[in-house]
Enzyme design. Structure first.
Site, PDB file in Angstrom:
ATOM      1  N   ARG A 123     -34.134 -19.227 -14.198  1.00 35.77           N
ATOM      2  CA  ARG A 123     -34.528 -18.364 -13.017  1.00 35.77           C
ATOM      3  C   ARG A 123     -35.838 -17.995 -12.962  1.00 35.77           C
ATOM      4  NH1 ARG A 123     -32.426 -12.235 -12.729  1.00 35.77           N
ATOM      5  NH2 ARG A 123     -33.104 -11.989 -14.806  1.00 35.77           N
TER       6      ARG A 123
ATOM      7  N   HIS B 205     -29.650 -12.629 -19.260  1.00 35.52           N
ATOM      8  CA  HIS B 205     -29.669 -13.079 -18.103  1.00 35.52           C
ATOM      9  C   HIS B 205     -30.521 -14.410 -17.480  1.00 35.52           C
ATOM     10  CE1 HIS B 205     -29.673  -8.273 -16.621  1.00 35.52           C
ATOM     11  NE2 HIS B 205     -28.632  -9.136 -17.163  1.00 35.52           N
TER      12      HIS B 205
ATOM     13  N   ASP C 292     -34.621  -7.308 -23.053  1.00 29.10           N
ATOM     14  CA  ASP C 292     -35.214  -8.749 -23.182  1.00 29.10           C
ATOM     15  C   ASP C 292     -35.737  -8.891 -24.546  1.00 29.10           C
ATOM     16  OD1 ASP C 292     -35.477  -7.059 -20.782  1.00 29.10           O
ATOM     17  OD2 ASP C 292     -36.934  -8.296 -19.803  1.00 29.10           O
TER      18      ASP C 292
ATOM     19  N   LYS D  37     -38.462 -15.868 -10.293  1.00 31.18           N
ATOM     20  CA  LYS D  37     -38.541 -14.920  -8.935  1.00 31.18           C
ATOM     21  C   LYS D  37     -39.937 -14.169  -8.805  1.00 31.18           C
ATOM     22  CE  LYS D  37     -36.168 -11.627 -12.383  1.00 31.18           C
ATOM     23  NZ  LYS D  37     -35.684 -10.157 -12.639  1.00 31.18           N
TER      24      LYS D  37
ATOM     25  N   ASP E 265     -30.239  -9.002 -21.273  1.00 27.45           N
ATOM     26  CA  ASP E 265     -31.186  -9.008 -20.169  1.00 27.45           C
ATOM     27  C   ASP E 265     -31.832 -10.646 -20.562  1.00 27.45           C
ATOM     28  OD1 ASP E 265     -33.229  -8.640 -18.261  1.00 27.45           O
ATOM     29  OD2 ASP E 265     -32.875  -6.742 -18.453  1.00 27.45           O
ATOM     30  N   ASP E 266     -33.045 -10.831 -19.813  1.00 26.18           N
ATOM     31  CA  ASP E 266     -34.075 -12.096 -19.992  1.00 26.18           C
ATOM     32  C   ASP E 266     -33.949 -12.475 -21.350  1.00 26.18           C
ATOM     33  OD1 ASP E 266     -34.491 -12.639 -17.256  1.00 26.18           O
ATOM     34  OD2 ASP E 266     -35.933 -10.950 -17.551  1.00 26.18           O
TER      35      ASP E 266
END
Ligand SMILES: *[C@@H]1O[C@H](CO)[C@@H](O)[C@H](O)[C@H]1NC(C)=O
Ligand SMILES: *[C@@H]1O[C@H](CO)[C@@H](O)[C@H](O)[C@H]1NC(C)=O
Length: 380
Positions: A274, A241, A198, A276, A219-220
């Site tokens: 995204r 991501h 990330d 979540k 990743d993010d």
């Protein structure tokens, strides 16, 4: 302090203090004791003893220059508790010894702090030494890179990070922190097992403004777990991501409020936009805006909003304990792979409301038939 005394001190310290070298700690101690609030010293640290000297003298220097410092294995370049107004400048290549440990490699805290990278400088994690494709889920224990915790009214500018072992910037307890022109280049991790890298993880902060970051990771690009008044603008995100809120829920702080993500490109990534939240948890996600976002080469979801995460994976069962309210998507456009899904929305009954979507055009992939409780004018 009266001007004459200040002048006298400058004269007394002279060029030697300005050129302070790592082993000149006694001189720095003199500066600290004789000037009290008036500190005008630039301290330069370099080489394999640079980290230890910098850690020892950090509160005695108004400007800390870290010139090609080789940080020993298992040591944090600990610049926490800096004096108000301190400037930290990284020059050349900063390197880190190898050890299996959780880090961080660098940690900075304080008020009115400026951290900047000189032109051509790089903090090189040489992450391949740890990469095993498992990130924080197993294998080698990997050091996190850069803690920006409790940075108040401060700036981090033009820092270039290469090949982080795992997560890069951890931003926590910040208040009015700007990060401008940050580069995270973990491109080597694509083929060599980089995982959970990330770029920016934000928690429990008020006022974090990230402008013009360039990120290539696994990743993010951004993950906001909690916090208020956060902006992320002009980002170029590749390989990861996507730009994420969450997972929200299950931590000590589970409130996300007022986040603006604007003028960003996301390419060759698993997801674009995204949000979540965690299954069975409580919290809130309020007032998140994604505006002027361009997607390309997305392999899973162009836009994905889901309230069903548990232990890092979707369960397919959304719960209503972390409502997502006031989610705006404006001019979010682009293409995803043909095997990907354009838009996926999985909300619990009544747990998503007040959404405003306009100009959302994600194409090239599948239309989901599994969306639930889609509010307002949002569409799968
Ligand atoms: C950051 O880098 C940009 C582009 O190289 C430069 O224009 C700017 O002055 C730099 N900022 C600082 C604080 O060094
Ligand atoms: C959008 O972001 C890019 C960097 O990706 C920057 O060069 C440009 O100035 C930004 N545009 C606006 C309108 O802010």
């Amino acid at each position: 302090m009266v001007p004459t005394l200040k002048l006298a001190l400058v004269g007394l310290l002279g060029a030697a203090a300005v050129q302070a070298i790592p082993d000149s700690v006694p001189e720095l101690d003199v500066i600290a004791t004789s000037t009290l609030e008036e500190r005008a010293s630039t301290c330069t640290f370099s080489g394999s003893k640079g980290a230890a000297s910098a850690i020892k003298s950090k509160t005695s220097c108004s400007t800390i220059v870290l010139s090609s410092v080789a940080v020993p294995a298992g040591t944090t370049l600990d610049l926490t508790g800096l004096k108000k107004g301190t400037t930290v400048i990284f020059e050349g290549e900063t390197t880190f010894g190898y050890k299996e440990w959780s880090g961080p490699l660098v940690s900075v805290s304080g008020t009115d702090i400026t951290v900047k990278g000189a032109s051509g400088s790089v903090l090189n994690g040489d992450g391949a030494r740890w990469w095993d494709g498992k990130g924080t889920n197993g294998g080698k224990t990997k050091p996190k890179f850069f803690y920006a915790h409790k940075m108040i009214n401060s700036k981090i500018e033009n820092i270039s990070i290469k090949n982080s072992p795992v997560q890069v910037f951890s931003i926590n307890g910040a208040n009015a922190l700007t990060l401008d022109g940050i580069t995270v280049n973990n491109a080597d991790g694509d083929s060599k097992g980089g995982h959970n890298t990330d770029a920016f993880d934000i928690g429990s902060s008020t006022g974090v403004y990230i402008t013009n970051p360039i990120v290539h990771n696994q990743d993010d690009c951004l993950a906001v777990n909690s916090g208020t008044d956060i902006s992320f603008t002009g980002a170029q995100c590749t390989g990861g991501h996507g730009i994420s809120i969450g997972s929200v829920g299950g931590r000590s702080d589970n409130a996300v409020n007022k986040v603006t993500i604007e003028n960003c490109t996301i390419k060759n990534s698993q997801n674009g936009v995204r949000v979540k939240t965690v299954y069975g948890a409580t919290g809130s996600v309020k007032g998140v805006t994604y505006k002027d976002i361009t997607l390309s080469g997305i392999s899973k979801y162009g836009v994905v909003i889901e309230q069903d995460y548990k232990n890092g994976s979707p369960t397919g069962n959304p719960t209503n304990g972390v409502p997502i309210t006031g989610l705006t998507l404006s001019n979010v456009k682009g293409t995803v792979d043909s095997s990907a899904t354009n838009v996926y929305i999985l909300c619990a009954s009544g747990a998503c409301s007040g959404w405003t979507w306009n100009g959302v055009s994600v194409k090239g992939g599948k239309t989901s038939s599994k969306c639930k409780n889609v509010p307002g004018n949002a569409k799968c």
